[in-house]
Design a protein around this motif. Structure first.
Motif, PDB file in Angstrom:
ATOM      1  N   ASP A  68      44.510  44.477  45.313  1.00  0.00           N
ATOM      2  CA  ASP A  68      44.293  44.332  46.765  1.00  0.00           C
ATOM      3  C   ASP A  68      43.007  43.591  47.107  1.00  0.00           C
ATOM      4  N   PRO A  69      41.860  43.937  46.477  1.00  0.00           N
ATOM      5  CA  PRO A  69      40.604  43.303  46.908  1.00  0.00           C
ATOM      6  C   PRO A  69      40.363  41.924  46.297  1.00  0.00           C
ATOM      7  N   ILE A  70      41.317  41.398  45.526  1.00  0.00           N
ATOM      8  CA  ILE A  70      41.070  40.111  44.868  1.00  0.00           C
ATOM      9  C   ILE A  70      42.183  39.107  45.153  1.00  0.00           C
ATOM     10  N   GLY A  71      42.955  39.317  46.230  1.00  0.00           N
ATOM     11  CA  GLY A  71      44.070  38.418  46.480  1.00  0.00           C
ATOM     12  C   GLY A  71      44.309  38.146  47.945  1.00  0.00           C
ATOM     13  N   SER A  72      43.359  37.471  48.602  1.00  0.00           N
ATOM     14  CA  SER A  72      43.530  37.133  50.016  1.00  0.00           C
ATOM     15  C   SER A  72      42.902  35.775  50.281  1.00  0.00           C
ATOM     16  N   ASP A  73      42.732  35.438  51.549  1.00  0.00           N
ATOM     17  CA  ASP A  73      42.059  34.190  51.898  1.00  0.00           C
ATOM     18  C   ASP A  73      40.548  34.381  52.030  1.00  0.00           C
ATOM     19  N   ALA A  74      40.045  35.544  51.614  1.00  0.00           N
ATOM     20  CA  ALA A  74      38.597  35.811  51.606  1.00  0.00           C
ATOM     21  C   ALA A  74      38.107  36.204  50.224  1.00  0.00           C
ATOM     22  N   GLU A  75      38.989  36.758  49.390  1.00  0.00           N
ATOM     23  CA  GLU A  75      38.603  37.384  48.140  1.00  0.00           C
ATOM     24  C   GLU A  75      39.369  36.776  46.966  1.00  0.00           C
ATOM     25  N   MET A  76      38.712  36.727  45.815  1.00  0.00           N
ATOM     26  CA  MET A  76      39.341  36.176  44.622  1.00  0.00           C
ATOM     27  C   MET A  76      38.795  36.860  43.371  1.00  0.00           C
ATOM     28  N   TYR A  77      39.450  36.617  42.257  1.00  0.00           N
ATOM     29  CA  TYR A  77      39.075  37.155  40.946  1.00  0.00           C
ATOM     30  C   TYR A  77      38.261  36.106  40.204  1.00  0.00           C
ATOM     31  N   ALA A  88      47.678  39.305  42.338  1.00  0.00           N
ATOM     32  CA  ALA A  88      46.759  38.850  43.384  1.00  0.00           C
ATOM     33  C   ALA A  88      47.029  37.413  43.785  1.00  0.00           C
ATOM     34  N   ILE A  89      47.390  36.575  42.832  1.00  0.00           N
ATOM     35  CA  ILE A  89      47.605  35.155  43.139  1.00  0.00           C
ATOM     36  C   ILE A  89      49.063  34.849  43.458  1.00  0.00           C
ATOM     37  N   MET A  90      49.873  35.914  43.623  1.00  0.00           N
ATOM     38  CA  MET A  90      51.287  35.773  43.979  1.00  0.00           C
ATOM     39  C   MET A  90      52.114  35.157  42.852  1.00  0.00           C
TER      40      MET A  90
END
Length: 680
Positions: A68-77, A88-90
């Motif tokens: 959840d915290p590493i897969g959005s338009d604000a957060e990444m791994y 996270a990266i779909m």
């Protein structure tokens, strides 16, 4: 000091489950066991406490908290080629079928035990008497707590796996199938509505935010309603699965699924509005922290996180995952959250200043540079540009793929330097709690529900959060309605809840996941093109990210910094960094040097490395240091790690994990994975 619940593993109620057939075939314990474990409310809670422990240890920490915290338009791994962020990266189709088997099975084992606890309590004369009187008691609290735990686990199962088997707990079953998530949501809402009136609010009956309460149960009803009514990716390969529920779809159908919202969604937003408001009305001792009585800073936003650093339960939390410091004998808590998601440290695994912090949550640079306003007190608390070397010194993070000090700018809400006192004995044992749900989240979820229902008082709720963020009303929003208001709320949640695992689900629910994914990928491409062509990139808000910055080590009398009081001081700006004075700690011998702080020039402005200004800074001891040039040189890694599974705004986001092979194989062909996920 927080009151730590001793979550012991009580094996009297029902056996642990490790495979699908086992959790579906579980038989009930003997009546003798039932009578013993519910002889008193204290004994009953010992049994129920196993559910909390099993959730914490075997469900909540799975693969960086479910990605959840590493897969959005604000957060990444941060790592370049890891398979830990495939969801996270779909790109979940690249996972193995059993990649998330353990949390799947443990969620079922947790809810099965909670269900059994509730069933046994329901037969007790004391419970029946309390229900008849219509008053909350320790027994009705425990019953409601067990039902809420069950609902919370099922909510997680649906959230992460989609449509799942439902209602088979503690019965012998050799013939099972999937249940529509919408039917599950309806049943969970009904079960919570039935129990919440006779549960304690937080602060009543000794209930803290480390246990589930009436306050949380009301909020959970609201959350479930929003998830039921919001956009989501549904299966099209099982035409009868969803019964009479009808949908409005957007985008294209792909791999047997589509992105859609039920046509009666407003009915669920009405439920959400009612019960999120009820959570605020039954808040008990919980409140939005809007003041800060500390002398070193006036940042009520950070105060919430500082409570956890101080090993106290935050008064803003509706539910926190409780941890115990030090890994004492008989305790199983690991404190993985601050290790996984804290401010990075290159320290060793034990007796370091501070110990190693992997730091899985990194901020996408376009978000950090382009979206926070300069006066927003949340930016520096939420995101840091420096970490710890592990020998008492601060160091710049860098944008080369990796972990610890590599990997880019990082989540800053948890930092071992800010413990009171810091724990340096061993990694993963700090004892810092983390919140599942806090009041600011609830307020903004309520604003989301009201905006969808066309109610203008959603603005007042958003402004409560903004006034705390800026310290005044000068930045309040006004005059918004319709889609503009919805977007403002979505953006406020992004700024407020960065790194806490909400943005991913907010975008999915809002029906904007794929378009926002395409947008951030395009923003990154534009930024990298600017870096390549001119050495820097200017954002619309005026901030500049440059290929190079200039840094030097300096000495501060107070090396742990807070809100920046002088933006012209490169050792204080940006704020909320520095180091604890480890020379006063048990690991003082590990500390090196005396200049423990980093002064930074050119973080938000462009300094040409060959300019007169750069020459003067180098003469003053500054060193030209790689910054965004490492993004440019590792463009392929950033492109992969930022939602690369989304190719167009018409793609349905495929964010579910595969149902494990054991469950699929024992279902007599009635269960198959959808969304392009593996079957075996």
């Amino acid at each position: 000091m927080k009151k730590i619940i001793n979550y012991t593993f009580v094996l009297l109620l029902c056996s642990l489950f490790t495979q699908c057939k086992q959790y579906l075939d579980t038989s009930s314990p003997s009546n003798t066991d039932d009578e013993f474990v519910t002889s008193t409310t204290a004994e009953t809670f010992k049994t129920l406490s196993w559910c909390y422990a099993n959730y914490r240890q075997n469900c909540a920490v799975s693969l960086y908290s479910w990605n959840d915290p590493i897969g959005s338009d604000a957060e990444m791994y941060p790592e370049a080629t890891s398979t830990n962020n495939l969801n996270a990266i779909m790109q979940s189709e690249a996972m193995t079928v059993d990649a998330m088997r353990d949390p799947f099975n443990n969620l079922y084992s947790t809810l099965a035990r909670a269900t059994k606890v509730a069933k046994v309590i329901a037969e007790k004369a004391q419970y029946k008497a309390a229900v008849a009187s219509g008053s909350a008691s320790d027994w009705t609290q425990l019953y409601g707590e067990a039902i809420t735990l069950r609902a919370f686990c099922y909510f997680n199962l649906v959230k992460y796996y989609g449509d799942v088997p439902y209602g088979y707990e503690n019965t012998y079953v050799d013939n099972y199938t999937l249940t529509s998530r919408f039917d599950i949501y309806d049943e969970l809402i009904a079960s919570l509505k039935a129990v919440e009136p006779l549960m304690y609010k937080i602060g009543e009956g000794g209930i803290t935010a480390e246990r589930l309460s009436r306050t949380f149960a009301n909020a959970l009803i609201g959350q479930i309603a929003l998830y039921s009514g919001g956009y989501q990716t549904i299966r099209t390969d099982m035409p009868d699965l969803y019964g009479k529920v009808q949908f409005t779809a957007k985008g294209k159908e792909d791999r047997g699924c589509k992105y859609a919202r039920r046509v009666d969604y407003l009915d669920y937003y009405k439920i959400a509005e009612q019960y999120l408001q009820a959570a605020i009305d039954t808040k008990g001792s919980v409140y939005l922290i809007t003041s800060d009585d500390r002398t070193v800073t006036k940042n009520p936003f950070q105060r919430h996180f500082q409570y956890m650093h101080n090993l106290q339960v935050s008064p803003e939390s509706l539910f926190e995952i409780g941890n115990i410091q030090g890994g004492q004998s008989g305790q199983t808590t690991t404190s993985d959250h601050p290790y996984n998601f804290g401010r990075p440290s290159n320290g060793g695994s034990s007796n370091a200043a501070p110990c190693k912090v992997f730091a899985a949550v990194r901020a996408i640079p376009t978000f950090y540079y382009g979206e926070y306003e300069a006066d927003d007190k949340r930016r520096d608390v939420s995101i840091t540009v420096t970490g710890s070397t592990g020998d008492g010194n601060e160091s710049m993070l860098n944008f080369k793929p990796g972990s610890k000090l590599d990997g880019g700018i990082s989540l800053n809400k948890w930092d071992d330097n800010r413990m009171n006192p810091p724990y340096s004995a061993s990694q993963r044992q700090s004892g810092i709690n983390y919140p599942v749900l806090r009041m600011a989240d609830v307020i903004l979820l309520l604003a989301e529900a009201k905006a969808e229902l066309g109610k203008s008082d959603a603005i007042t709720l958003v402004n409560q959060i903004r006034e705390r963020a800026f310290g005044n009303s000068a930045h309040n929003i006004a005059g918004l309605s319709g889609d503009a208001l919805k977007e403002a709320i979505l953006q406020e949640r992004k700024l407020e809840l960065f790194g806490e695992g909400s943005r991913r689900w907010d975008l999915i629910r809002a029906g904007k996941f794929s378009e926002k994914a395409v947008a951030v990928r395009n923003e990154m491409k534009a930024m990298i093109a600017g870096l390549r062509s001119q050495g820097y990139y200017r954002f619309a808000n005026g901030n500049i990210i440059s290929n190079y910055i200039l840094v030097k080590s300096v000495k501060l009398d107070n090396p742990l910094t807070y809100d920046c009081t002088d933006v012209t001081n490169p050792a204080l700006f940006p704020g909320w960094r520095g180091q604890y004075n480890w020379s006063t700690s048990a690991v003082a011998s590990k500390v090196k040097g005396t200049n423990h702080n980093v002064a930074i020039k050119g973080l938000f402005t462009y300094i040409n490395p060959t300019s007169t200004e750069a020459t003067a800074l180098k003469a003053d001891g500054y060193t030209v240091t790689n910054w965004a040039v490492d993004i440019m040189n590792n463009e392929t890694s950033y492109d992969r790690n930022i939602l690369s599974g989304i190719k167009s705004s018409d793609d349905p986001p495929r964010y579910f994990y595969p149902i494990p092979f054991e469950t699929v194989s024992k279902s007599n062909g009635k269960i198959k994975n959808g969304y392009g996920l593996p079957q075996q």
